[in-house]
Scaffold this active site. Structure first.
Site, PDB file in Angstrom:
ATOM      1  CB  SER A 121      -0.960  -0.022   1.192  1.00  0.00           C
ATOM      2  OG  SER A 121      -1.972   0.936   1.054  1.00  0.00           O
ATOM      3  CG  ASP A 154      -6.564  -3.470  -3.312  1.00  0.00           C
ATOM      4  OD1 ASP A 154      -7.423  -2.898  -2.609  1.00  0.00           O
ATOM      5  OD2 ASP A 154      -5.354  -3.224  -3.244  1.00  0.00           O
ATOM      6  CG  HIS A 200      -5.339  -2.743   0.350  1.00  0.00           C
ATOM      7  ND1 HIS A 200      -4.688  -2.276  -0.768  1.00  0.00           N
ATOM      8  CD2 HIS A 200      -4.849  -2.041   1.414  1.00  0.00           C
ATOM      9  CE1 HIS A 200      -3.837  -1.321  -0.415  1.00  0.00           C
ATOM     10  NE2 HIS A 200      -3.916  -1.160   0.894  1.00  0.00           N
TER      11      HIS A 200
END
Length: 214
Positions: A69, A161, A193
């Site tokens: 991320s 995601d 995610h």
């Protein structure tokens, strides 16, 4: 995860950069509009400090970076801005191009606030970014430093995601390949995610270690 890398003989530095959690609201807000700069400088500063402090224990010619991320965002920035420091990379669902993420994510506010600064997002009514805003977002993205990248890079993508669109990692992968840089793409069809299904998480970390071992 990190413990797996440690058990395999790797030294792991986990940086709590300015703008991350734990130091209050003002510190948190300091990163808005400064992503790709303030956070990257913190990571590089601490990396160099550790290499100097533990020079007898750590091989400074084999420094790698991994993250997911925003950590993937930092990884992309670091190998682009400091290609002689970070020799290998592994990214998980990374933000690589804020401008192309804005209208495809469930957190468009992140793209505006982190990319442009506080007060730039209308919480009551969504609007697409202007041409000028897209340019500013691109400038703060890892893709802006692609011409400098040399590090072999592993990219893991959860295809379900909704936070960071799979296209972010795939876009970066193809950019790497177009430059002739060694790259590998891992696609996890049923993961979102976190990529935290048991078999997927294990596969991801085993691949990460094997990538670093090379």
């Amino acid at each position: 995860s990190y413990s797996f890398l440690c058990e395999s003989g790797y030294a792991v530095l986990h940086v709590n950069y300015r703008g991350s959690s734990g130091f209050g609201q003002s510190a948190l807000e300091s990163l808005a509009g400064n992503v790709g700069s303030q956070d990257v400088k913190d990571v590089v500063h601490l990396t160099r400090h550790v290499l100097k402090q533990y020079c007898d224990d750590i091989d400074n010619a084999r420094v790698g970076m991994c993250g997911g991320s925003h950590g993937g965002f930092l990884t992309g920035h670091s190998i682009g801005q400091y290609p002689d420091l970070f020799k290998v990379a592994a990214m998980r669902n990374p933000v690589t191009n804020i401008s192309t993420m804005t209208t495809a994510t469930d957190i468009p506010d992140w793209c505006y606030v982190e990319g442009l600064g506080l007060g730039t997002y209308d919480w009551k009514k969504f609007r697409g970014p202007t041409k000028e805003e897209l340019s500013m977002m691109w400038d703060k993205s890892p893709i802006a430093h692609m011409d400098n990248v040399k590090a072999p890079t592993l990219i893991a993508v959860g295809q379900s995601d909704k936070r960071v669109p799979p296209s972010q990692g795939i876009e970066y992968y193809h950019a790497l390949r177009s430059k002739g840089i060694d790259a590998k793409l891992l696609l996890y069809e049923d993961d979102d995610h976190a990529i935290d299904r048991v078999q997927s998480e294990a596969d991801h970390w085993i691949n990460t270690k094997q990538w670093f071992d090379k």
